[in-house]
Motif scaffolding. Structure first.
Motif, mmCIF file in Angstrom:
data_model
loop_
_atom_site.group_PDB
_atom_site.id
_atom_site.type_symbol
_atom_site.label_atom_id
_atom_site.label_comp_id
_atom_site.label_asym_id
_atom_site.label_seq_id
_atom_site.Cartn_x
_atom_site.Cartn_y
_atom_site.Cartn_z
ATOM 1 N N ALA A 46 0.852 -1.196 0.000
ATOM 2 C CA ALA A 46 0.000 0.000 0.000
ATOM 3 C C ALA A 46 0.882 1.240 0.000
ATOM 4 O O ALA A 46 1.521 1.564 1.002
ATOM 5 N N SER A 47 0.921 1.918 -1.123
ATOM 6 C CA SER A 47 1.794 3.092 -1.226
ATOM 7 C C SER A 47 1.037 4.284 -1.791
ATOM 8 O O SER A 47 0.060 4.134 -2.529
ATOM 9 N N LEU A 48 1.514 5.453 -1.408
ATOM 10 C CA LEU A 48 0.929 6.714 -1.866
ATOM 11 C C LEU A 48 1.951 7.452 -2.718
ATOM 12 O O LEU A 48 3.107 7.600 -2.313
ATOM 13 N N ALA A 49 1.539 7.892 -3.883
ATOM 14 C CA ALA A 49 2.395 8.700 -4.752
ATOM 15 C C ALA A 49 1.782 10.078 -4.921
ATOM 16 O O ALA A 49 0.640 10.211 -5.385
ATOM 17 N N LEU A 50 2.522 11.100 -4.521
ATOM 18 C CA LEU A 50 2.146 12.492 -4.763
ATOM 19 C C LEU A 50 2.776 12.887 -6.088
ATOM 20 O O LEU A 50 3.992 12.776 -6.255
ATOM 21 N N ASN A 51 1.955 13.321 -7.040
ATOM 22 C CA ASN A 51 2.445 13.621 -8.384
ATOM 23 C C ASN A 51 2.271 15.089 -8.729
ATOM 24 O O ASN A 51 1.198 15.659 -8.519
ATOM 25 N N TYR A 52 3.329 15.660 -9.284
ATOM 26 C CA TYR A 52 3.292 17.056 -9.745
ATOM 27 C C TYR A 52 3.561 17.060 -11.241
ATOM 28 O O TYR A 52 4.580 16.540 -11.709
ATOM 29 N N TYR A 53 2.619 17.635 -12.004
ATOM 30 C CA TYR A 53 2.724 17.668 -13.455
ATOM 31 C C TYR A 53 2.764 19.111 -13.948
ATOM 32 O O TYR A 53 1.721 19.765 -14.016
ATOM 33 N N PRO A 54 3.928 19.624 -14.308
ATOM 34 C CA PRO A 54 3.923 20.925 -14.985
ATOM 35 C C PRO A 54 3.250 20.774 -16.338
ATOM 36 O O PRO A 54 3.128 19.657 -16.863
ATOM 37 N N THR A 55 2.788 21.869 -16.889
ATOM 38 C CA THR A 55 2.117 21.756 -18.184
ATOM 39 C C THR A 55 3.119 21.371 -19.270
ATOM 40 O O THR A 55 4.294 21.749 -19.227
ATOM 41 N N ILE A 56 2.655 20.568 -20.221
ATOM 42 C CA ILE A 56 3.470 20.239 -21.385
ATOM 43 C C ILE A 56 3.435 21.446 -22.313
ATOM 44 O O ILE A 56 2.354 21.966 -22.621
#
Length: 365
Positions: free
Chosen positions: A223-233
């Protein structure tokens, strides 16, 4: 689908990694479209918290329909407080805004057990698409944060070898500017953990199994949590193969995803069309993962998806991945086989499954 299967001019072939080698999906040559109403269903899951078996079964029936038709659904009335989600996402956003040198102490290169920060341009989940235009921060399961585990419990050796060392702790305090980073992140992780345990019981019911059928296999879950940050392409790259995260399926049982209002999650429909899973306020997204698909004899669909943030704004998501403990193994479920549908797969250990998936999937820059 084999690679040399004939295609009409209307389709392209998408190559994906799997535990058994490359697999392929047909994709229509058309623009990404928004999902039609109900195409990705919205399920009110409040019934899973009810004392009434009838109400719990009603939710399970809706899950079964979603799992066998699209492999994705939104869930509302999920029980995680908005304040918990907001605190975790806002603190994560502050973390990703820090200069790289201030995030470096929690770089996965320096931290054991795959916990920590993965910088930009260091991940490529699909070899036929771009390097992922994202950075993320991951937290793996630890019994010390699981309220169902007695602090004095003796953890079996066959379990212990797959867990972080008892004295392991992420160096949260090294991210000095974010005093609440640890508390906010773990509060969301714990809330997802509790929800996942409830939700897996609904999945058991949906498969005509006793509600507690999977409980023993997730006492010490993956059980893992991933915090994701996506700058705009950048706009000049938005129409090419550049992706925020490449086309893939998830590994284990199911995934619980929070996404902000920006959007960018795209799902490959059974008809081979990329469709937008547009954010719906107050909901979380659930998708079936590969191991669950395998043990249901492919009755439940592990659906290809990706993220592509071309909005001109930054995007955030928080993905919680749920599955059996890595010491566990499972064959095709008894409710998913009969004389006309024999088991397609041998039983396999979760550790072997995850290892094969990781070896096949992660393409580094």
């Amino acid at each position: 689908m084999v690679m040399n299967e004939s295609l009409s001019q209307d389709y392209t072939l998408l190559k994906l990694s799997s535990a058994e080698g490359p697999v392929y999906r047909k994709v229509k040559k058309q623009a990404v479209r928004d999902a039609h109403p109900g195409e990705i269903p919205v399920i009110d899951i409040s019934g899973i918290f009810s004392a009434s078996l009838e109400e719990r079964q009603a939710v399970a029936t809706e899950i079964h329909k979603a799992a066998t038709t699209i492999g994705f659904f939104y869930m509302k009335n999920h029980g995680i407080p908005t304040s918990t989600i907001t605190a975790a996402s806002e603190t994560a956003r502050k973390f990703f805004k820090l200069p790289a040198e201030e995030k470096e102490p929690v770089n996965v290169k320096h931290v054991k057990d795959y916990n920590g920060w993965k910088p930009p341009a260091t991940q490529r989940i699909s070899e036929t698409e771009s390097i992922d235009v994202r950075e993320n921060f991951s937290v793996r399961y630890s019994p010390r944060y699981d309220s169902t585990i007695d602090r004095d419990a003796v953890i079996p050796e066959e379990v212990k070898k797959f867990l972080p060392a008892p004295d392991f702790e992420l160096p949260w305090e090294r991210v000095a500017q974010l005093e609440t980073f640890k508390d906010d992140t773990l509060a969301h992780w714990k809330a997802c953990l509790n929800l996942a345990r409830k939700l897996q019981r609904a999945f058991a019911l949906s498969l005509s199994l006793p509600e507690d059928y999977f409980d023993a296999k997730t006492k010490y879950p993956d059980a893992s949590l991933a915090l994701n940050y996506y700058p705009t392409i950048p706009t000049n790259e938005a129409d090419g193969e550049n992706v925020s995260i490449g086309s893939h399926t998830d590994f284990q049982f199911f995934t619980i995803l929070w996404q902000d209002v920006v959007g960018g999650l795209q799902v490959l429909s059974p008809a081979g069309e990329w469709i937008n899973a547009t954010p719906i306020e107050g909901t979380l997204v659930v998708n079936i993962a590969d191991y669950l698909s395998r043990i249901t004899n492919d009755k439940y669909l592990s659906t290809v998806h990706r993220a592509k943030n071309t909005s001109g704004r930054e995007r955030m998501s928080m993905a919680f991945f749920w599955g059996f403990g890595l010491n566990e193994r499972c064959a095709v479920l008894p409710s998913c086989v009969d004389e006309a549908h024999p088991a397609k797969y041998e039983d396999i250990s979760c550790e072997e499954w995850i290892r094969k998936r990781i070896e096949a999937t992660y393409v580094n820059n």
